[in-house]
Design a protein around this motif. Structure first.
Motif: not given
Length: 1829
Positions: A668, A672, A694, A724
């Motif tokens: 993640l 990002r 996501v 998250l």
């Protein structure tokens, strides 16, 4: 003093107008920042401050000079400099503060320098500056040229000040006032002296050498030096102080005018302090005067001596160290003898001694390299031998880091040797020098399990080369591989592998490297990949694979290609599984070190579906891994993760869940950063993949957080949500130091919001997390609560504005009401939920939004402050909660029985405690003062609650404050009888008794935990809260009371945790009154024990008494002090040795017992291990002495302590295979614990003065002494030291002991004392004695010793086998135990001998267990027969071994042993394929149930492996089955065995087309019933399914008979249960069966159980959709009419406190209902597609009942419509409602002919009304979560 300074500085920040220098926009922010810097405390807070300060500096906040004047600038400079000095010990924070002065430096540099100088001079003018000011002065000296110049200018004044400080602190220390402040002060003062000596040598050290007695500075310096010398001699000071002092002295000595003076002065001072030439030195002159040293005086091995030697080594110049003294020996060489002596000293100095040794080698190597010292003779004659000696003795040292330091010193020795012999050219020679060869031979002689040898070997490789080592030591690769079977050796052995491969790479070209590596390592690596040992497989993938790929990428790709090829050619499923594991591990490493796209996607997918958790983890890690930190998510990665992540949320393995979280965190962060980069570049297509992933992941997690979901699913989802939010939400107040979310994430979030994605914090998510607060697991509650607190904004209804002014707070009031209701629950987990929810409401509503809560008409409402309300919302809330606790306490005192059910206190206590101690905004110096009343009120209430509960449980007890459990039970029972009129006593514990007992214990535990947390706050903020020492002392007394008056383990553990927090806070406090409390509690406890005030029986483990001592000592240790530990050990040793009274009362504990129990607790604490190590020898001696005590309780306590001490002496027992790997030999034990070996020798000598053949006269010390000796490792060389030879002689005498266990211990001890070189000689000696002895006890002991010796031999000595075979003729006359040992020895010889000798041994063993010899013996010898069978089976003589089963005179126990061993061989596929006829014959003849069942199970195992039976064998099986099939329903072990046999018979009958339908029905029925019994029965069913499952299903599909369909249904639900069983072994077995039905994954090696469940459903629905009977059964199973009303009608308050859970640990009823719905849906669709109609009747459906159930649910949901927490959230109610709706949905979709339109309309309307109300969790599940299955 520190408080006054802070107050003054705070006033300056608040009152002056310096802030006018800044613009209006920044003034408030900067002033708050300065206040925060003033009050900073923790590292997390510092990180937060640094980020805020950086933001200010990045914002280019400048000083507006136009708005300022000189006064403001001066004030600003003063404040910044003072803050700079205040936080200077944190260099980053200080530099950040310094940046404020950068704009002023051009114009105001003089003022800044003057302010620094003023501060420094202020410090030295203070008589008693605090530790913080002293630290600031020290740091300024180190960092500021201005301060150093000022110091040089004011040297006389500074030195006088230092002398005064040193004198005062040392006076305090000498008067035993060694407080934390004194220790801190003396450390800083000595550091200041050191910095002055370094920075200003001309005005300090040089002056001290002058002989002018009138020089004031010189005299002051000499007094300071005297103090430094004395510091070295004070034992109570810390190592840091002594090392600093030694360095300062070293600087002084190095500054002497001549090298001779420097060296001579060093030896004078050293001898005066540490060689005892002067008992006391009171002046500098006396210290410098050489004293007379006695001829035999010994060096005092103390830390001060090490510090002094290290100081001179570090500070003296090369010329000084090379200076030749009067003996013409270089100074550095002279020092080595002292260093060597330190290294042989006590364990407490061992770390510092070896650190000194490494320092010495570093210096010596430099001197030798620069040719400043010519000492080749010293190196060869002394240095090598002494260094090697201390390395061999310490390469496995118990002291942390010593083994590493020893290895590093050995590396230095190698370098020294190379430099000294640089004229020799070793590169052109094949073999290295004798020096290296001797070390290599030493390593070869050491057993493979000695860890230290691998560190030495790693150091040796660069000097001798990998080619030489592998040529001379060809078995090394296999031994390194063997090391991977234990984590203890894995790392060290892997370092050797890495070093060898590195050396190979450095000496070979690329192509040659691949060939060389392949020849040396590929077969070893492959063996590791396919090993049956789990640790070995995991370690080779964890250590060898990554190091190989990183050392040489070419090797990585080479191994990868080889693995892919092997996977294509892999035969067995097992091999493919582990080859896949290796491939994935290697690919992950390659992808993490090189830019590499995903390859062989199908292999990765196979790994993601694997049954093995570690393989799935590696596959997921490979997909998530990337070298590029901002690589966008690819479509392949997206597809793979979407496919498998939902199946991996419910996984039992905690390590897998941790790895999953780690992988996703990495992924993640990459997603990002990649998305931010794509957003800048404008690549919308690739960006959309990442954003949608996501969104999908968040939705997946929220939708899985449903009531009734299992712990694993909730834990995984909450952890992923946490990752998250942390990754994608920029938080200005974030505390993490690394991997924090960049600020550019805000732009990404803004873009996503515009796209309508990532609604992370909506109402549905909020409600899902709040529902998780009701979970029974603590960590689920805490995870959900932390997410709600950190990321979610309230109010909950979709009103605008963060302040909540637009909300009436209906939902929040509802939550607060529910929180208080749960706090009042008698069930602890509900109280925890209520307390957490209460804290949530307090922080979100009261603290953040300033809400008041008021009661109107019995309901909580959000209100405004009344006109008379002067309190803040926080005060009002806390005041109400504390008042409620007071009310509940009064109720509890008046009516405890009623209170235990209706108004327990602990929920409210926990809630208020969490509000007061876990709200960071309250824990600030400027806000906490106003809350003092609440803290003290809660402390008082907790004390009263504890006392009330203790009084209730001690009611009517005769004990002195510590009632027994029986007395507690009687007290509570009498209390219930007095208060409950209709109560009747029963044999089992009643519900009332449960409630009352749990209420008492939980209240005590929770109040103790509360006191611990409150005390931490009261002590940390003592000044702000004006905490009285009496309050803190009363808290300590309460803890002691609980620990001495309670026996409940949970309460003691809870109190332990709280008491540890309490003690830690006290030791961290600078308040001397607080800091003295632990010592007073400790001493009072000892006085109480010694005076027998605590004389009541507190169980044999002393209950909570050891906790008091352990907690205090452990907390003190964390503060780097050992004073109280020394006091405790002294008192405990003295107490344990107290003489016993003549009359012992068994009703009371003895102080000696308590002492031993407390010592056991201390030695069992790993945090104290290092500090206690030096006292282990003394403790062992104490314990051995106590084994002779006449009191049983003392002997019992001594035994428990002895077991802990053995672990501390030798470490955890290491067993690899059947080999015990003892590592610490006699020389090592003697070096580490010098007092121990002489005592053991003395004890054995005393023991042998008694008659060893008289059992009742055995010396009590024999067992512990022999246990110690038997745990030793072998002597690796002949060492006939003063202890080894007599010890071996004494132990050998004990081989003839009549006690079996004593003989075994003696044998192990004897072998440990035999040097490796004497093994053969000792074996021959024992054989000689055997042939001459008739003492069977000695024969047995000698045989055991020989077996151990032979196992350690690589080759058998000549004539040993023949000599042992001669003893065979006498074997019949030996007792069973002796002859069995003889056979085991012969088996050991057979393993070592060549074929001819081995055949002769096996022939004799076969003859030994033959029928004729059995007849000769007359008396059965079961042990001997077992040994014979074991030997024969090991060497492949299966038929001879199985013949034993047919002999009637053989014991059943022996036959069971034969079957057990044969089964092991079957599982390892080491038996013939054919069914041995002996097995079937024995089953027919045998009647003993255990033996019969074992035989049947063995036949089944054999059949499962080979599937081979002929027609005759099938007929025999048929007869056995017909004879025994009625036993398949028994409850014993025979039922499982008969099931196994029946399955084998039926499967063989399928193959022979001879099938009986009723047998199939019976087997399926039996499977169904056994699948819900014990784990043993379930495993039997799994095996049965593997044998016959497929055949039965095919048979039923062919015939389609109604009776057979019912069997299929039973088989379906049988597998359904097994795949979801709590036991992982059962699940794995069941998945092997179901995986075989998969059409999509049929080629995969294994499948995960979650996948298998779906595949089983797909198979069943795809093959039995035609059966109406199946459809009806599944519909009936889905939902039973009336169920929802029955559940709702039950009372919410059960009479029992603890109720059975609806779900098992792994199964999830609500998801199972969805699976069943899915299966029915598919079956009905297939039926419709094939024009098959299932005839369902109205009576079977019970439509009217369903309609009534729907109406009931609708009415109930209307009541709960606005409630977030309601009855619907209860898992059972939720699941039943879902089942009702799913059944209705099926009926509405299918429209059965039996239902009228009106029926369908009613069902449809009811369903729609419920399913469309998305405020209910049921509707949300149907809409969002149903598709998850």
């Amino acid at each position: 003093m520190a408080g006054e300074v802070k107050f003054h500085l705070a006033s300056m920040i608040e009152e002056t107008d310096w802030i006018q220098l800044f613009t209006v926009d920044h003034r408030k922010e900067i002033k708050q920042l300065f206040c925060d810097v003033l009050h900073y405390r923790t590292s997390d807070h510092v990180h937060k401050l640094l980020r805020n300060l950086d933001d200010v500096h990045k914002g280019k906040v400048v000083i507006e000079k136009a708005h300022g004047n000189e006064t403001r600038v001066q004030a600003f400079i003063t404040i910044v400099i003072r803050l700079y000095c205040h936080c200077i010990e944190n260099i980053k924070l200080a530099r950040s503060m310094e940046k404020f002065l950068l704009p002023l430096k051009p114009d105001y540099s003089d003022r800044i320098a003057e302010e620094l100088k003023v501060f420094f001079l202020e410090v030295i003018h203070e008589h008693h500056p605090g530790a913080q000011k002293l630290t600031a002065a020290s740091c300024l000296l180190q960092q500021s040229d201005v301060v150093r110049t000022a110091a040089e200018q004011n040297m006389s004044e500074i030195l006088s000040w230092i002398l005064r400080q040193l004198t005062e602190v040392q006076n305090s220390i000498s008067s035993n006032d060694i407080g934390k402040e004194n220790l801190s002060n003396i450390t800083v003062i000595v550091k200041v002296v050191l910095q002055l000596f370094l920075s200003c040598p001309s005005t300090t050290c040089v002056l001290a050498w002058r002989k002018n007695t009138e020089d004031e500075i010189g005299q002051t310096l000499k007094q300071i030096l005297l103090h430094l010398f004395q510091i070295l001699d004070i034992e109570t000071l810390t190592a840091d102080v002594k090392m600093l002092s030694g360095t300062a002295i070293g600087i002084y000595l190095a500054s002497a005018p001549t090298y001779g003076l420097s060296v001579g002065t060093f030896w004078i001072i050293f001898s005066n302090i540490f060689l005892g030439s002067k008992s006391h030195v009171s002046s500098y002159e006396e210290m410098m005067t050489e004293g007379e040293i006695e001829e035999h005086s010994l060096l005092q091995l103390r830390l001060g001596a090490i510090a002094m030697v290290k100081g001179i080594l570090a500070c003296a110049s090369d010329d000084c160290l090379a200076f030749h003294s009067k003996d013409s020996v270089p100074f550095c060489v002279e020092l080595f003898s002292e260093v060597h002596e330190f290294c042989m000293g006590p364990l407490s100095l061992r770390y510092h001694a070896f650190s000194l040794l490494q320092t010495w080698f570093t210096k010596f190597l430099h001197l030798v390299s620069s040719e400043a010292v010519q000492s080749k003779d010293f190196i060869e004659s002394c240095l090598i031998k002494k260094t090697l000696d201390i390395v061999w003795l310490n390469w496995d040292s118990p002291v942390d880091d010593v083994s590493e330091l020893a290895s590093e010193s050995l590396k230095c020795l190698f370098e020294v040797w190379e430099v000294a012999h640089k004229e020799k050219d070793w590169k052109n020679t094949e073999d290295p020098d004798d020096f290296y060869s001797s070390i290599f031979l030493k390593l070869r002689s050491v057993p493979w399990y000695i860890k230290g040898q691998y560190k030495v070997m790693s150091a040796l490789v660069p000097y001798v080369g990998s080619h030489y080592i592998l040529r001379k030591y060809p078995e090394l690769p296999q031994e390194l591989l063997r090391c991977l079977t234990t984590n203890y050796l894995a790392s060290a052995a892997s370092d050797v592998y890495k070093t060898l491969v590195t050396n190979q790479r450095g000496t070979a070209e690329k192509d040659e490297l691949l060939k060389t590596w392949d020849a040396c390592w590929w077969s070893t690596l492959q063996s590791g990949f396919l090993s049956e040992n789990v640790l070995q497989r995991n370690n080779i993938n964890q250590y060898w694979i990554p190091s190989t790929a990183k050392l040489s990428p070419e090797l990585g790709f080479y191994i990868q290609d080889r693995l892919v090829q092997r996977l294509k050619d892999s035969g067995t499923t097992t091999d493919r599984t582990w080859l896949l594991f290796a491939y994935l591990s290697l690919s992950k490493v390659i992808r993490g070190t090189q830019v590499n796209t995903l390859q062989n996607t199908e292999l990765i997918r196979e790994g993601m579906y694997s049954c093995q958790d570690e393989i799935r983890s590696e596959a997921l890690g490979l997909v998530c891994m990337s070298l590029k930190k901002a690589e966008p998510l690819s479509e392949t990665e997206d597809a793979l993760l979407r496919e498998v992540l939902p199946l991996n949320l419910k996984v039992e393995s905690a390590p897998f869940r941790q790895h999953l979280a780690s992988h996703l965190k990495r992924l993640l962060a990459r997603v990002r950063d990649g998305a931010i980069a794509l957003l800048k570049s404008g690549d919308s297509n690739r960006l959309d993949v990442s954003l949608q992933f996501v969104e999908w992941l968040h939705t997946l997690c929220i939708n899985n957080l449903v009531p009734g979901g299992c712990y694993q699913r909730h834990k995984s989802c909450l952890e992923i949500l946490s990752i998250l939010y942390e990754t994608f939400q920029y938080n200005e107040k974030a505390r993490q130091r690394k991997s924090f979310t960049p600020e550019s994430t805000k732009k990404l979030n803004q873009y996503v919001k515009e796209k309508g994605l990532w609604d992370f914090f909506g109402y549905q998510s909020n409600v899902a997390l709040i529902t998780c607060l009701l979970d029974g697991a603590d960590d689920i509650q805490e995870l959900a609560g932390s997410l709600l607190l950190e990321y979610y904004a309230w109010p909950l209804d979709d009103s605008t504005g963060p302040s909540g002014d637009c909300s009436d707070g209906t939902l929040e009031c509802h939550l607060f009401t529910e929180a208080l209701r749960m706090c009042n629950s008698p069930k602890p987990y509900q109280c925890r939920s209520g307390a957490l929810l209460c804290k949530l409401v307090f922080i979100k509503c009261v603290k953040e939004n300033g809400w008041y809560f008021t009661v109107q008409s019995g309901q909580w409402k959000r209100g405004l402050a009344s006109a008379t309300e002067t309190r803040s919302p926080v005060h009002a809330f806390l005041h109400h909660m504390i008042q409620e606790i007071q009310r509940l306490l009064v109720q509890s005192q008046n009516a405890p029985v009623k209170a235990s059910k209706s108004s327990p206190i602990h929920g409210y206590v926990t809630a208020v405690t969490r509000c007061l101690t876990e709200c960071s905004e309250l824990l600030q110096h400027n806000t906490i003062t106003n809350l003092a009343q609440h803290y003290f009120s809660l402390v008082q209430l907790n004390t009263q609650i504890i006392q009330t509960m203790l009084n209730i449980m001690a009611r009517g007890s005769e004990s002195e404050g510590c009632p027994s459990f029986a007395e507690i039970g009687q007290a509570l029972e009498s209390l219930i009888l007095e208060n409950e009129e209709d109560y009747r006593q029963t044999e089992t514990i009643s519900g009332e008794h449960q409630y009352l007992l749990s209420w008492c214990w939980v209240n005590i535990k929770e109040s103790c935990i509360s006191l611990g947390q409150l005390s931490h706050i009261l002590i940390s903020f003592a000044v702000a809260l004006a905490t009285d020492v009496k309050v803190i002392r009363s808290i300590g007394d309460t803890f002691v009371k609980v620990l001495t008056q309670c026996r409940h383990r949970g309460v003691i553990e809870g109190c332990r945790a709280a008491f540890t927090v309490f003690c830690s806070a006290l030791f961290d406090s600078n308040n001397t009154d607080f800091a003295s409390i632990p010592q007073s509690l400790l001493l009072e406890s000892f006085e109480s024990l010694e005076s027998k005030a605590t004389s009541t029986s507190t169980t044999r483990k002393s209950a909570g008494l050891p906790v008091i001592i352990q907690s205090i000592v452990a907390c003190e240790r964390r503060n780097k002090k050992n004073e109280l530990m020394g006091i405790s050990l002294g008192r405990l040793f003295d107490m344990a040795e107290l003489p016993l009274e003549t009359v012992i009362d068994d009703r009371h504990d003895l102080p000696q017992v308590h002492a031993l129990n407390i010592l056991k607790c201390l030695y069992g604490d790993s945090s104290l291990h290092e500090a206690l190590m030096q006292f282990i020898g003394k403790a062992v001696i104490l314990v051995v002495e106590q084994f002779g005590s006449p009191a049983w309780s003392i002997r019992n306590a001594a035994t428990r302590l002895f077991s802990v001490l053995i672990t501390r002496l030798f470490g955890q027992k290491k067993i690899v295979g059947a080999q015990v790997c003892n590592t610490k030999s006699l020389p090592e034990l003697s070096a580490h614990y010098p007092e121990l070996i002489p005592y053991l020798l003395q004890s054995l000598e005393s023991a042998l003065q008694r008659e060893i053949t008289a059992i009742d006269a055995l010396h009590p010390s024999l067992f512990p002494v022999l246990t110690i000796l038997s745990n030793m490792g072998r002597l690796d060389q002949i060492d006939e030291s003063s202890e080894a030879l007599p010890l071996r002689s004494f132990v050998k005498t004990l081989l003839r002991s009549p006690v079996y266990s004593l003989r075994h211990l003696s044998s192990a001890a004897f072998v440990a004392l035999v040097p490796m070189e004497m093994t053969r000689e000792t074996i021959k000696e024992l054989i000689s004695e055997l042939t001459q002895s008739t003492d069977t006890n000695f024969i047995h002991g000698a045989l055991v010793s020989m077996e151990i010796l032979i196992k350690s031999c690589s080759e058998i000595p000549e004539d040993v086998t023949q000599a042992m075979l001669k003893i065979y003729n006498n074997g019949v006359t030996l007792p069973d135990i002796v002859s069995a040992q003889y056979i085991r020895l012969m088996c050991c010889l057979a393993n070592k001998e060549k074929k001819t000798a081995r055949d002769e041994i096996l022939k004799s063993v076969t003859n030994y267990c033959s029928g004729s010899r059995r007849d000769e013996r007359k008396v059965s010898k079961p042990l001997t027969e077992k040994a014979c069978v074991d030997c024969l089976l090991q060497h492949g003589c299966h038929s001879i071994s199985l013949e034993v089963l047919t002999k009637e005179q053989v014991d059943a126990d022996v036959k069971l042993y034969v079957i057990e061993k044969f089964n092991t061989l079957v599982n390892e596929r080491r038996t013939p394929c054919a069914m041995p006829p002996e097995l079937l014959k024995c089953i027919q003849a045998e009647s003993y149930p255990p033996l019969k069942s074992a035989l049947m199970s063995c036949v089944a195992e054999l059949y499962m492996k080979y599937r081979s039976l002929n027609q005759t064998e099938v007929q025999i099986l048929k007869g056995i089955w017909q004879q025994n099939k009625s036993r398949v329903y028994d409850k014993g072990i025979l039922a499982s065995a008969v099931l196994h046999l029946g399955c084998v018979y039926l499967d063989a009958s399928f193959a022979n087309e001879d099938m009986v339908t009723k047998d199939v029905l019976m087997i399926c029925d039996a499977m169904y019933h056994l699948s819900i019994r014990s784990d043993c029965c379930k495993l039997a069913v799994c095996h049965g399914l593997l044998i016959i499952g497929k055949g039965v299903l095919r048979f039923c599909q062919q015939r389609k008979e109604q009776a057979l369909v019912s069997s299929v249904i039973k088989m379906f639900f049988c597998v359904w249960n097994l795949v979801q069983d709590n036991d992982s072994d059962i699940r794995v077995q069941a998945t092997q069966f179901t995986a075989s039905f998969s059409q999509e994954f049929y080629q995969y090696a294994s499948l995960q159980c979650n996948t298998c469940l779906q595949e089983w459903i797909n198979y069943f629905s795809g093959h039995f959709w035609w059966s109406t009977q199946v459809v009806k059964e599944c519909l009936q199973k889905l939902y039973q009419p009336h169920s929802i009303r029955e559940i709702s009608g039950k009372s919410q308050q059960s009479k029992q406190l603890y109720e059975a859970e609806d779900n098992s640990f792994f199964s999830e009823s609500v998801f199972n209902s969805a699976y069943l719905f899915q299966m029915l849906q598919k079956m009905l669709v297939l039926s419709g597609a094939n024009d098959v109609t299932h005839s369902l009747s109205r009576e079977e459906i019970q439509v009217d009942d369903l309609v009534q159930d729907l109406q009931f649910v609708q009415e109930h949901l209307k009541i709960c419509d606005t409630s977030v927490i309601s009855e619907v959230c209860e898992p059972l109610y939720f699941r039943t409602t879902v089942e009702l709706l799913l059944k209705v949905k099926l009926l509405v979709e299918e429209k059965p002919d039996c239902l009228k339109d009106e029926d369908l309309s009613q069902l449809s309307d009811g369903y729609i009304n419920i399913a469309t109300n998305l405020k209910t969790p049921v509707a949300r599940f149907l809409k969002n979560s149903l598709h998850l299955v």
